[in-house]
Design a protein around this motif. Structure first.
Motif, mmCIF file in Angstrom:
data_model
loop_
_atom_site.group_PDB
_atom_site.id
_atom_site.type_symbol
_atom_site.label_atom_id
_atom_site.label_comp_id
_atom_site.label_asym_id
_atom_site.label_seq_id
_atom_site.Cartn_x
_atom_site.Cartn_y
_atom_site.Cartn_z
ATOM 1 N N ALA A 291 0.863 -1.283 0.011
ATOM 2 C CA ALA A 291 0.064 -0.056 0.130
ATOM 3 C C ALA A 291 0.992 1.435 0.022
ATOM 4 O O ALA A 291 0.588 2.307 -0.686
ATOM 5 N N ALA A 292 1.974 1.238 0.987
ATOM 6 C CA ALA A 292 2.800 2.348 0.581
ATOM 7 C C ALA A 292 3.539 2.457 -0.626
ATOM 8 O O ALA A 292 3.972 3.779 -1.122
ATOM 9 N N LEU A 293 3.876 1.499 -1.383
ATOM 10 C CA LEU A 293 4.315 1.691 -2.564
ATOM 11 C C LEU A 293 3.130 2.302 -3.844
ATOM 12 O O LEU A 293 3.469 2.324 -5.107
ATOM 13 N N GLY A 294 2.089 2.183 -3.054
ATOM 14 C CA GLY A 294 0.947 2.892 -4.287
ATOM 15 C C GLY A 294 0.126 1.718 -4.638
ATOM 16 O O GLY A 294 -0.831 2.109 -5.470
ATOM 17 N N LEU A 295 0.387 0.690 -4.458
ATOM 18 C CA LEU A 295 -0.705 -0.422 -4.791
ATOM 19 C C LEU A 295 -1.808 -0.524 -4.014
ATOM 20 O O LEU A 295 -2.212 0.206 -3.025
ATOM 21 N N GLN A 296 -2.707 -1.378 -4.356
ATOM 22 C CA GLN A 296 -4.181 -1.443 -3.704
ATOM 23 C C GLN A 296 -4.457 -2.743 -3.081
ATOM 24 O O GLN A 296 -5.100 -3.787 -3.739
ATOM 25 N N PRO A 297 -3.716 -3.375 -2.170
ATOM 26 C CA PRO A 297 -3.809 -4.619 -1.390
ATOM 27 C C PRO A 297 -5.287 -4.701 -0.721
ATOM 28 O O PRO A 297 -5.563 -3.613 0.137
ATOM 29 N N HIS A 298 -5.879 -5.813 -0.847
ATOM 30 C CA HIS A 298 -7.288 -6.015 -0.393
ATOM 31 C C HIS A 298 -6.974 -6.399 1.257
ATOM 32 O O HIS A 298 -6.250 -7.263 1.561
ATOM 33 N N PRO A 299 -7.846 -6.208 2.187
ATOM 34 C CA PRO A 299 -7.626 -6.557 3.664
ATOM 35 C C PRO A 299 -7.989 -8.078 3.263
ATOM 36 O O PRO A 299 -8.802 -8.375 2.564
ATOM 37 N N SER A 300 -6.947 -8.695 4.421
ATOM 38 C CA SER A 300 -7.003 -10.283 4.130
ATOM 39 C C SER A 300 -6.924 -11.017 5.473
ATOM 40 O O SER A 300 -6.303 -10.416 6.620
ATOM 41 N N ASP A 301 -7.958 -11.956 5.595
ATOM 42 C CA ASP A 301 -7.798 -12.835 6.927
ATOM 43 C C ASP A 301 -7.326 -14.113 6.829
ATOM 44 O O ASP A 301 -7.300 -15.003 7.527
ATOM 45 N N ALA A 302 -6.616 -14.257 5.440
ATOM 46 C CA ALA A 302 -6.163 -15.520 4.872
ATOM 47 C C ALA A 302 -4.586 -15.543 5.170
ATOM 48 O O ALA A 302 -4.030 -14.478 5.553
ATOM 49 N N ASN A 303 -3.916 -16.490 4.419
ATOM 50 C CA ASN A 303 -2.722 -16.254 4.405
ATOM 51 C C ASN A 303 -1.973 -16.000 3.055
ATOM 52 O O ASN A 303 -0.898 -16.267 2.720
ATOM 53 N N PHE A 304 -2.746 -15.072 2.432
ATOM 54 C CA PHE A 304 -2.390 -14.513 1.152
ATOM 55 C C PHE A 304 -2.988 -13.231 1.161
ATOM 56 O O PHE A 304 -3.891 -12.788 1.813
ATOM 57 N N VAL A 305 -2.259 -12.524 0.137
ATOM 58 C CA VAL A 305 -3.171 -10.994 -0.209
ATOM 59 C C VAL A 305 -3.427 -10.928 -1.656
ATOM 60 O O VAL A 305 -2.668 -11.331 -2.413
ATOM 61 N N LEU A 306 -4.540 -10.507 -2.069
ATOM 62 C CA LEU A 306 -4.906 -10.101 -3.478
ATOM 63 C C LEU A 306 -4.366 -8.608 -3.625
ATOM 64 O O LEU A 306 -5.006 -7.802 -2.853
ATOM 65 N N VAL A 307 -3.763 -8.392 -4.430
ATOM 66 C CA VAL A 307 -3.175 -6.943 -4.447
ATOM 67 C C VAL A 307 -3.694 -6.311 -5.948
ATOM 68 O O VAL A 307 -3.407 -7.022 -7.091
#
Length: 359
Positions: A291-307
């Motif tokens: 997110a700090a790099l300007g991307l849009q990672p979605h909030p995650s409750d799993a062991n992965f991130v959808l970016v």
């Protein structure tokens, strides 16, 4: 030599390709949501010793109803569950298949909310039932109202709710599960494959089982227990549901080796969940730093991130692979899915993403 097209396979299978993801030998594999940590040596030794105790009796069929393992799962899950409420299979996909074999089939329908786990439509097709995909909101969340409306419109025989959802990582509130269980006339299954990675582990559909006899909650040992290579999935439900699943399982479907390995691993659940906490830290690090790099990672409750916010996912995927980092393109526009890894793997991923964005 004959070809697939020459064989008398079912018409609805023609033109399909098997489920799968790239299995490439690269330094950093963050594409299929595996546990990045190996089974600890002490745990592995206990598993091997348990298997050694089972091997001399390998000339006999295993415990058909795997009673000891069901008791171990009931103890692990808690919430007052009894062994009679537990079922298991060779990975959670087989457990889901049992559910659809028992409660689905031709003339029946499976409803779920997309995007979600890509095996659901394949499992439905495997038993000849209709797949009914209902789109989620733009932020991938679900509301009780949306769930009730979809069930009222489509009247499905089975509803699958994935929480945390794959591939988005989105958690589903218990009010959503309650709405589905109240509205559906048939079976509602909550797929909690990633439940141990949630920010709040107390928000589990296991707490609702006593109220809803047609509610099922499935789990897996592949993720939290680093057992992807062993293949053990399980679910909790009313004992009558378990009786229904017995009607469709293959005889002696869980080998004595599988049962022994799972029983031993469950003895070390505290140690294994400590590794889960480490992976949750890396998942949150991915969210914060991308997110700090300007991307849009979605909030995650799993062991992965959808970016999200990736201009060219295919190009970014290839560029990361050129750097020895394998992630997953799940086909959602402008996104890549990234599994949480070790601190070193996360550092390598973040550095590579920073380089690519700078270019």
């Amino acid at each position: 030599m004959t070809s697939l097209d020459d064989l008398p396979i079912r018409d609805d299978l023609r033109g399909l390709t098997p489920y799968g993801a790239p299995q490439l030998e690269v330094p950093v594999r963050l594409n299929v949501n595996e546990n990045a940590y190996r089974v600890p040596e002490a745990v592995a030794l206990d598993i091997v010793q348990e298997i050694a105790r089972a091997l001399p009796e390998a000339n006999r069929y295993p415990d058909r109803d795997f009673d000891t393992l069901r008791g171990a799962f009931a103890d692990y899950l808690g919430h007052g569950l009894e062994p009679a409420q537990i079922w298991a299979g060779n990975g959670s996909n087989e457990v889901l298949q049992h559910v659809l074999q028992a409660f689905g089939g031709p003339g029946r329908s499976l409803l779920s909310f997309t995007p979600t786990y890509s095996m659901y439509p394949l499992l439905a097709q495997g038993v000849g039932m209709e797949w009914v995909p209902v789109p989620r909101a733009a932020d991938f969340t679900l509301t009780p109202e949306a769930v009730r409306a979809a069930i009222a419109e489509h009247d499905p025989d089975v509803v699958f709710l994935c929480s945390p959802n794959n591939p988005t990582g989105t958690a589903i509130g218990l009010d959503v599960v309650e709405a589905a269980a109240e509205a559906a006339r048939g079976i509602v299954l909550v797929d909690e494959a990633y439940a141990e990675f949630a920010h709040d582990r107390s928000q589990t559909a296991l707490t609702l089982l006593e109220r809803f006899p047609r509610l099922l909650v499935s789990r897996t040992m592949s993720k939290a227990f680093a057992f992807a290579g062993i293949r053990v999935g399980y679910l909790a439900a009313d004992p009558a549901v378990i009786d229904a699943l017995r009607l469709v399982r293959l005889p002696y479907h869980l080998s004595a080796i599988t049962q022994a390995a799972a029983i031993a691993a469950l003895r070390h659940s505290d140690e294994m969940l400590a590794r889960v906490d480490a992976l949750r830290e890396q998942r949150d690090r991915i969210v914060d730093e991308l997110a700090a790099l300007g991307l849009q990672p979605h909030p995650s409750d799993a062991n992965f991130v959808l970016v999200g916010g990736i201009a060219d996912p295919a190009r970014t995927f290839r560029s990361l692979l050129d750097r020895g980092i394998l992630v997953r393109d799940v086909g959602l526009p402008g996104t890549l899915r990234i599994t949480a890894g070790t601190p070193g793997e996360t550092t390598a991923l973040l550095a590579a993403m920073a380089e690519l964005l700078a270019e």
